[in-house]
Scaffold this motif. Structure first.
Motif, PDB file in Angstrom:
ATOM      1  N   LEU A   5      10.574  10.978   7.582  1.00 36.46           N
ATOM      2  CA  LEU A   5       9.958   9.708   7.937  1.00 36.46           C
ATOM      3  C   LEU A   5      10.099   9.352   9.415  1.00 36.46           C
ATOM      4  CD1 LEU A   5      10.996   7.653   4.804  1.00 36.46           C
ATOM      5  CD2 LEU A   5       8.663   8.110   5.531  1.00 36.46           C
ATOM      6  N   ALA A   6      10.899  10.098  10.151  1.00 38.20           N
ATOM      7  CA  ALA A   6      11.153   9.771  11.559  1.00 38.20           C
ATOM      8  C   ALA A   6       9.866   9.626  12.373  1.00 38.20           C
ATOM      9  CB  ALA A   6      12.090  10.793  12.191  1.00 38.20           C
ATOM     10  N   PRO A   7       8.915  10.570  12.302  1.00 38.99           N
ATOM     11  CA  PRO A   7       7.694  10.399  13.097  1.00 38.99           C
ATOM     12  C   PRO A   7       6.903   9.131  12.729  1.00 38.99           C
ATOM     13  CG  PRO A   7       7.855  12.654  12.293  1.00 38.99           C
ATOM     14  CD  PRO A   7       8.926  11.869  11.607  1.00 38.99           C
ATOM     15  N   VAL A   8       6.916   8.781  11.452  1.00 41.22           N
ATOM     16  CA  VAL A   8       6.210   7.584  10.989  1.00 41.22           C
ATOM     17  C   VAL A   8       6.843   6.342  11.607  1.00 41.22           C
ATOM     18  CG1 VAL A   8       5.686   6.167   8.952  1.00 41.22           C
ATOM     19  CG2 VAL A   8       5.473   8.671   8.830  1.00 41.22           C
ATOM     20  N   TYR A   9       8.168   6.257  11.542  1.00 47.11           N
ATOM     21  CA  TYR A   9       8.860   5.082  12.074  1.00 47.11           C
ATOM     22  C   TYR A   9       8.808   5.029  13.599  1.00 47.11           C
ATOM     23  CZ  TYR A   9      10.311   3.283   7.609  1.00 47.11           C
ATOM     24  OH  TYR A   9      10.296   2.707   6.359  1.00 47.11           O
ATOM     25  N   GLU A  10       8.833   6.174  14.249  1.00 49.79           N
ATOM     26  CA  GLU A  10       8.697   6.195  15.714  1.00 49.79           C
ATOM     27  C   GLU A  10       7.327   5.651  16.113  1.00 49.79           C
ATOM     28  OE1 GLU A  10       9.496  10.230  16.943  1.00 49.79           O
ATOM     29  OE2 GLU A  10      11.557  10.121  16.171  1.00 49.79           O
ATOM     30  N   PHE A  11       6.287   6.093  15.434  1.00 50.31           N
ATOM     31  CA  PHE A  11       4.937   5.601  15.699  1.00 50.31           C
ATOM     32  C   PHE A  11       4.886   4.095  15.456  1.00 50.31           C
ATOM     33  CE2 PHE A  11       0.766   4.351  14.127  1.00 50.31           C
ATOM     34  CZ  PHE A  11      -0.077   4.821  15.127  1.00 50.31           C
ATOM     35  N   ALA A  12       5.427   3.644  14.326  1.00 46.59           N
ATOM     36  CA  ALA A  12       5.393   2.227  13.965  1.00 46.59           C
ATOM     37  C   ALA A  12       6.116   1.372  15.014  1.00 46.59           C
ATOM     38  CB  ALA A  12       6.021   2.020  12.593  1.00 46.59           C
ATOM     39  N   ARG A  13       7.265   1.827  15.442  1.00 49.17           N
ATOM     40  CA  ARG A  13       8.009   1.075  16.458  1.00 49.17           C
ATOM     41  C   ARG A  13       7.236   1.009  17.767  1.00 49.17           C
ATOM     42  NH1 ARG A  13      12.576   4.300  14.319  1.00 49.17           N
ATOM     43  NH2 ARG A  13      13.508   2.977  12.724  1.00 49.17           N
ATOM     44  N   SER A  14       6.568   2.111  18.134  1.00 52.19           N
ATOM     45  CA  SER A  14       5.804   2.126  19.385  1.00 52.19           C
ATOM     46  C   SER A  14       4.642   1.143  19.345  1.00 52.19           C
ATOM     47  CB  SER A  14       5.284   3.540  19.691  1.00 52.19           C
ATOM     48  OG  SER A  14       4.175   3.876  18.879  1.00 52.19           O
ATOM     49  N   ARG A  15       4.184   0.807  18.144  1.00 50.62           N
ATOM     50  CA  ARG A  15       3.091  -0.153  17.971  1.00 50.62           C
ATOM     51  C   ARG A  15       3.592  -1.567  17.682  1.00 50.62           C
ATOM     52  NH1 ARG A  15      -2.055   2.205  16.860  1.00 50.62           N
ATOM     53  NH2 ARG A  15      -2.104   4.065  18.157  1.00 50.62           N
ATOM     54  N   GLY A  16       4.901  -1.722  17.564  1.00 48.52           N
ATOM     55  CA  GLY A  16       5.460  -3.038  17.294  1.00 48.52           C
ATOM     56  C   GLY A  16       5.404  -3.468  15.843  1.00 48.52           C
ATOM     57  N   TYR A  17       5.241  -2.523  14.921  1.00 45.50           N
ATOM     58  CA  TYR A  17       5.205  -2.863  13.505  1.00 45.50           C
ATOM     59  C   TYR A  17       6.627  -3.061  12.991  1.00 45.50           C
ATOM     60  CZ  TYR A  17       0.396  -1.159  13.762  1.00 45.50           C
ATOM     61  OH  TYR A  17      -0.914  -0.956  14.105  1.00 45.50           O
ATOM     62  N   ALA A  18       6.835  -4.131  12.276  1.00 45.69           N
ATOM     63  CA  ALA A  18       8.157  -4.471  11.758  1.00 45.69           C
ATOM     64  C   ALA A  18       8.456  -3.706  10.472  1.00 45.69           C
ATOM     65  CB  ALA A  18       8.236  -5.969  11.482  1.00 45.69           C
ATOM     66  N   LEU A  67       0.869  -1.163   0.000  1.00 46.05           N
ATOM     67  CA  LEU A  67       0.000   0.000   0.000  1.00 46.05           C
ATOM     68  C   LEU A  67       0.909   1.217   0.000  1.00 46.05           C
ATOM     69  CD1 LEU A  67      -2.891   1.182   0.460  1.00 46.05           C
ATOM     70  CD2 LEU A  67      -2.434   0.960   2.901  1.00 46.05           C
ATOM     71  N   ASP A  68       0.848   2.019  -1.067  1.00 37.64           N
ATOM     72  CA  ASP A  68       1.652   3.235  -1.147  1.00 37.64           C
ATOM     73  C   ASP A  68       0.859   4.383  -0.541  1.00 37.64           C
ATOM     74  OD1 ASP A  68       3.697   1.919  -2.528  1.00 37.64           O
ATOM     75  OD2 ASP A  68       2.839   2.398  -4.481  1.00 37.64           O
ATOM     76  N   VAL A  69       1.439   5.041   0.458  1.00 34.54           N
ATOM     77  CA  VAL A  69       0.792   6.167   1.118  1.00 34.54           C
ATOM     78  C   VAL A  69       1.646   7.401   0.888  1.00 34.54           C
ATOM     79  CG1 VAL A  69       0.006   7.138   3.311  1.00 34.54           C
ATOM     80  CG2 VAL A  69      -0.217   4.671   2.887  1.00 34.54           C
ATOM     81  N   PHE A  70       1.184   8.274  -0.013  1.00 36.18           N
ATOM     82  CA  PHE A  70       1.837   9.564  -0.195  1.00 36.18           C
ATOM     83  C   PHE A  70       1.356  10.454   0.943  1.00 36.18           C
ATOM     84  CE2 PHE A  70       1.422   8.328  -4.810  1.00 36.18           C
ATOM     85  CZ  PHE A  70       2.772   8.110  -5.021  1.00 36.18           C
ATOM     86  N   PHE A  71       2.278  11.185   1.575  1.00 36.97           N
ATOM     87  CA  PHE A  71       1.852  12.030   2.678  1.00 36.97           C
ATOM     88  C   PHE A  71       2.625  13.336   2.724  1.00 36.97           C
ATOM     89  CE2 PHE A  71       5.459   9.852   4.459  1.00 36.97           C
ATOM     90  CZ  PHE A  71       6.028  10.738   5.364  1.00 36.97           C
ATOM     91  N   ILE A  72       1.989  14.331   3.352  1.00 33.88           N
ATOM     92  CA  ILE A  72       2.622  15.617   3.591  1.00 33.88           C
ATOM     93  C   ILE A  72       3.340  15.491   4.929  1.00 33.88           C
ATOM     94  CG2 ILE A  72       2.286  18.104   3.867  1.00 33.88           C
ATOM     95  CD1 ILE A  72       1.297  17.062   1.129  1.00 33.88           C
ATOM     96  N   PRO A  73       4.650  15.621   4.951  1.00 36.06           N
ATOM     97  CA  PRO A  73       5.377  15.480   6.216  1.00 36.06           C
ATOM     98  C   PRO A  73       5.018  16.587   7.208  1.00 36.06           C
ATOM     99  CG  PRO A  73       6.869  15.381   4.333  1.00 36.06           C
ATOM    100  CD  PRO A  73       5.539  15.833   3.811  1.00 36.06           C
ATOM    101  N   VAL A  74       4.947  16.214   8.481  1.00 37.23           N
ATOM    102  CA  VAL A  74       4.724  17.222   9.521  1.00 37.23           C
ATOM    103  C   VAL A  74       6.057  17.829   9.931  1.00 37.23           C
ATOM    104  CG1 VAL A  74       2.585  16.226  10.375  1.00 37.23           C
ATOM    105  CG2 VAL A  74       4.757  15.489  11.368  1.00 37.23           C
ATOM    106  N   LYS A  75       7.129  17.134   9.586  1.00 35.28           N
ATOM    107  CA  LYS A  75       8.479  17.588   9.906  1.00 35.28           C
ATOM    108  C   LYS A  75       9.266  17.610   8.607  1.00 35.28           C
ATOM    109  CE  LYS A  75      12.181  16.462  13.129  1.00 35.28           C
ATOM    110  NZ  LYS A  75      12.634  15.556  14.177  1.00 35.28           N
ATOM    111  N   GLU A  76       9.603  18.791   8.121  1.00 33.18           N
ATOM    112  CA  GLU A  76      10.345  18.911   6.868  1.00 33.18           C
ATOM    113  C   GLU A  76      11.840  18.672   7.120  1.00 33.18           C
ATOM    114  OE1 GLU A  76       8.975  19.575   3.819  1.00 33.18           O
ATOM    115  OE2 GLU A  76       6.946  19.722   4.643  1.00 33.18           O
ATOM    116  N   GLY A  77      12.524  18.186   6.123  1.00 31.45           N
ATOM    117  CA  GLY A  77      13.960  17.990   6.239  1.00 31.45           C
ATOM    118  C   GLY A  77      14.376  16.567   5.956  1.00 31.45           C
ATOM    119  N   LEU A  78      15.568  16.231   6.395  1.00 28.30           N
ATOM    120  CA  LEU A  78      16.146  14.922   6.096  1.00 28.30           C
ATOM    121  C   LEU A  78      15.446  13.773   6.805  1.00 28.30           C
ATOM    122  CD1 LEU A  78      19.947  15.791   6.125  1.00 28.30           C
ATOM    123  CD2 LEU A  78      18.468  15.452   4.149  1.00 28.30           C
ATOM    124  N   ASP A  79      14.792  14.050   7.907  1.00 26.73           N
ATOM    125  CA  ASP A  79      14.162  12.968   8.667  1.00 26.73           C
ATOM    126  C   ASP A  79      12.636  13.048   8.637  1.00 26.73           C
ATOM    127  OD1 ASP A  79      14.066  15.240  10.192  1.00 26.73           O
ATOM    128  OD2 ASP A  79      14.770  14.299  12.031  1.00 26.73           O
TER     129      ASP A  79
END
Length: 168
Positions: free
Chosen positions: A54-67, A40-52
């Motif tokens: 995807l950081a908020p996405v991966y932090e959320f995913a890790r907190s939920r145990g998503y691999a 599933l491709d999810v295009f999104f507007i980042p809430v945090k611009e810059g090099l990271d």
């Protein structure tokens, strides 16, 4: 996939991601016959611009145990690739998305005109084929598509496909 869509909607509500829209092969199946796709491709507007972005996405995913698996996250058993809006066309596609319901879950999806424009911009053989199939589907508003292509400098690419010329 419906469970994964619920999580994506939750991420938007929580401000983990800004606006979003489902793109790629899964979005295309909303308008044309199903195509082979693995995620599933999810295009999104980042809430945090810059090099990271995807950081908020991966932090959320890790907190939920998503691999993590290659470039995707396994969200409720379904591979989801989060793709920051990487240019003006994709950002516009997200901002002007449609809403669909899949198994009782509302989700945003890239409109057919933008799917065609993004496929033209990407330009791979499978994308050119997707453009033709979308145009044949009856879901594409030709006037809206013409405006999108003009704004993003893609009108000539469509003329080449419609003229049967290979742009390579």
């Amino acid at each position: 996939m419906d469970k994964a869509l619920k999580v994506v909607e939750e991420m938007a509500r929580l401000g983990i991601i800004g606006g979003y829209a489902i793109g790629g092969g899964i979005a295309a199946t909303y308008y044309i016959e199903p195509v082979l796709t693995y995620d599933l491709d999810v295009f999104f507007i980042p809430v945090k611009e810059g090099l990271d972005e995807l950081a908020p996405v991966y932090e959320f995913a890790r907190s939920r145990g998503y691999a993590e698996q290659a470039e995707a996250l396994i969200v409720e058993g379904f591979p989801v690739q989060f793709i920051p809006a990487y240019n003006r066309l994709v950002r516009e596609a997200v901002e002007d998305s449609a809403t669909l319901t899949y198994r009782g879950v509302k989700a945003k999806v890239v409109k057919a005109e933008f799917l065609a424009a993004i496929a033209l911009q990407t330009g791979r053989a499978k994308d050119r084929e997707r453009v033709v199939r979308l145009l044949d589907s009856g879901f594409v508003d030709r006037a809206a598509l013409a405006g999108i292509l003009e704004r993003h400098g893609l009108a000539e690419k469509l003329k080449m496909i419609e003229g049967g010329k290979d742009e390579r």
